[in-house]
Motif scaffolding. Sequence first.
Motif, PDB file in Angstrom:
ATOM      1  N   UNK A 104       0.831  -1.204   0.000  1.00  0.00           N
ATOM      2  CA  UNK A 104       0.000   0.000   0.000  1.00  0.00           C
ATOM      3  C   UNK A 104       0.865   1.253   0.000  1.00  0.00           C
ATOM      4  N   UNK A 105       1.857   1.305   0.866  1.00  0.00           N
ATOM      5  CA  UNK A 105       2.717   2.490   0.951  1.00  0.00           C
ATOM      6  C   UNK A 105       3.474   2.692  -0.363  1.00  0.00           C
ATOM      7  N   UNK A 106       3.965   1.617  -0.955  1.00  0.00           N
ATOM      8  CA  UNK A 106       4.663   1.749  -2.232  1.00  0.00           C
ATOM      9  C   UNK A 106       3.742   2.262  -3.339  1.00  0.00           C
ATOM     10  N   UNK A 107       2.463   2.006  -3.212  1.00  0.00           N
ATOM     11  CA  UNK A 107       1.501   2.495  -4.197  1.00  0.00           C
ATOM     12  C   UNK A 107       1.348   4.011  -4.146  1.00  0.00           C
ATOM     13  N   UNK A 108       1.696   4.597  -3.017  1.00  0.00           N
ATOM     14  CA  UNK A 108       1.704   6.049  -2.851  1.00  0.00           C
ATOM     15  C   UNK A 108       3.142   6.501  -2.595  1.00  0.00           C
ATOM     16  N   UNK A 109       4.054   6.020  -3.423  1.00  0.00           N
ATOM     17  CA  UNK A 109       5.477   6.265  -3.216  1.00  0.00           C
ATOM     18  C   UNK A 109       5.760   7.763  -3.193  1.00  0.00           C
ATOM     19  N   UNK A 110       6.419   8.200  -2.128  1.00  0.00           N
ATOM     20  CA  UNK A 110       6.818   9.602  -2.002  1.00  0.00           C
ATOM     21  C   UNK A 110       8.307   9.730  -2.206  1.00  0.00           C
ATOM     22  N   UNK A 111       8.901  10.688  -1.537  1.00  0.00           N
ATOM     23  CA  UNK A 111      10.357  10.830  -1.603  1.00  0.00           C
ATOM     24  C   UNK A 111      10.995   9.559  -1.061  1.00  0.00           C
ATOM     25  N   UNK A 112      12.092   9.158  -1.657  1.00  0.00           N
ATOM     26  CA  UNK A 112      12.714   7.874  -1.347  1.00  0.00           C
ATOM     27  C   UNK A 112      13.032   7.719   0.139  1.00  0.00           C
ATOM     28  N   UNK A 113      13.721   8.695   0.712  1.00  0.00           N
ATOM     29  CA  UNK A 113      14.132   8.586   2.110  1.00  0.00           C
ATOM     30  C   UNK A 113      12.919   8.522   3.041  1.00  0.00           C
ATOM     31  N   UNK A 114      11.945   9.392   2.818  1.00  0.00           N
ATOM     32  CA  UNK A 114      10.744   9.414   3.651  1.00  0.00           C
ATOM     33  C   UNK A 114       9.971   8.102   3.531  1.00  0.00           C
ATOM     34  N   UNK A 115       9.835   7.605   2.309  1.00  0.00           N
ATOM     35  CA  UNK A 115       9.104   6.358   2.094  1.00  0.00           C
ATOM     36  C   UNK A 115       9.809   5.186   2.775  1.00  0.00           C
ATOM     37  N   UNK A 116      11.121   5.100   2.594  1.00  0.00           N
ATOM     38  CA  UNK A 116      11.865   3.998   3.215  1.00  0.00           C
ATOM     39  C   UNK A 116      11.814   4.071   4.740  1.00  0.00           C
ATOM     40  N   UNK A 117      11.941   5.267   5.293  1.00  0.00           N
ATOM     41  CA  UNK A 117      11.842   5.414   6.751  1.00  0.00           C
ATOM     42  C   UNK A 117      10.457   5.025   7.254  1.00  0.00           C
ATOM     43  N   UNK A 118       9.424   5.423   6.517  1.00  0.00           N
ATOM     44  CA  UNK A 118       8.060   5.093   6.921  1.00  0.00           C
ATOM     45  C   UNK A 118       7.820   3.588   6.822  1.00  0.00           C
ATOM     46  N   UNK A 119       8.339   2.965   5.755  1.00  0.00           N
ATOM     47  CA  UNK A 119       8.196   1.514   5.615  1.00  0.00           C
ATOM     48  C   UNK A 119       8.874   0.786   6.779  1.00  0.00           C
ATOM     49  N   UNK A 120      10.069   1.232   7.136  1.00  0.00           N
ATOM     50  CA  UNK A 120      10.794   0.609   8.245  1.00  0.00           C
ATOM     51  C   UNK A 120      10.057   0.823   9.570  1.00  0.00           C
ATOM     52  N   UNK A 121       9.693   2.069   9.852  1.00  0.00           N
ATOM     53  CA  UNK A 121       8.999   2.376  11.115  1.00  0.00           C
ATOM     54  C   UNK A 121       7.654   1.651  11.191  1.00  0.00           C
ATOM     55  N   UNK A 122       6.901   1.678  10.113  1.00  0.00           N
ATOM     56  CA  UNK A 122       5.600   1.013  10.097  1.00  0.00           C
ATOM     57  C   UNK A 122       5.724  -0.490  10.279  1.00  0.00           C
ATOM     58  N   UNK A 123       6.709  -1.100   9.641  1.00  0.00           N
ATOM     59  CA  UNK A 123       6.917  -2.539   9.774  1.00  0.00           C
ATOM     60  C   UNK A 123       7.291  -2.909  11.205  1.00  0.00           C
ATOM     61  N   UNK A 124       8.133  -2.089  11.835  1.00  0.00           N
ATOM     62  CA  UNK A 124       8.512  -2.337  13.237  1.00  0.00           C
ATOM     63  C   UNK A 124       7.292  -2.190  14.148  1.00  0.00           C
TER      64      UNK A 124
END
Length: 181
Positions: A104-124
Motif C-alpha cells: 500500500x505504501x509503495x503504491x503512494x510512493x513519495x520521496x525515497x528517504x521518507x518512504x523507506x523510513x516510513x516503511x521501516x517504522x511502520x513494519x517495526x
Amino acid sequence: MIRLFIKYKSVLRFIFMFLGSYLVLTLIYNLYLEFFRSPIYFPDYITHLVAKQSETLISSFGYNAQILPHQSELSMKLIVNEVYLARIVEGCNAISIIILFIAFVLSFFGRLKLTLLYLLAGSVIIYAMNIIRIAILAVGIYEYPQHTEFLHSIIFPLIIYGTVFLLWVIWVRIYSQKQKL
C-alpha cells in the motif's frame, strides 16, 4: 480508450503498483518459507522469533509462559501456567500483514528517504503490535476461556488491522501534503 487510461492514470498506477509489489513480496516470502525451514528455529526463524518474544512478554506480565515445538504440525505450542492455550503458526508472525502494508505504501510512493523510513517504522510498529496482540490474546484466553472465540475472531484481528489502517491513514496524509507542495 487512450483517454480513459490518461484520465485514470493515477488509479491505474496505484492498482499496478499495489498488485505488483504485493505479488513480488508474497512470492519472496513464500520462497523463504519453502527454503528456510529449520529444525533449530522451528518452524521457521521469523515464526520462532515471534513465539519466543511473545513468551517473554507474557512472562513479564507475571505468567509462566512456555513455547514448545508442536510434534505433528508446523507451529509452536503456547503454554501459560501449564495450560496449552494456542498454536503460533506462520500466519501469526505478521509478515503477510507487513507485506500488505508495504504494498500500500509503495503504491503512494513519495520521496525515497521518507518512504523507506516510513516503511521501516511502520513494519517495526506492526511487528511489535503483533507480539502485543499475541500476549493479550494468550492472557485473555487464559483468564477468560469462555471468550476465546470472541478474542481470537474479533479482538485479535482488530488490534493488528486497526494498527495497519491507522498507519495507512497517516501515510496518505503525509503523501497528500507532499503533493500539495
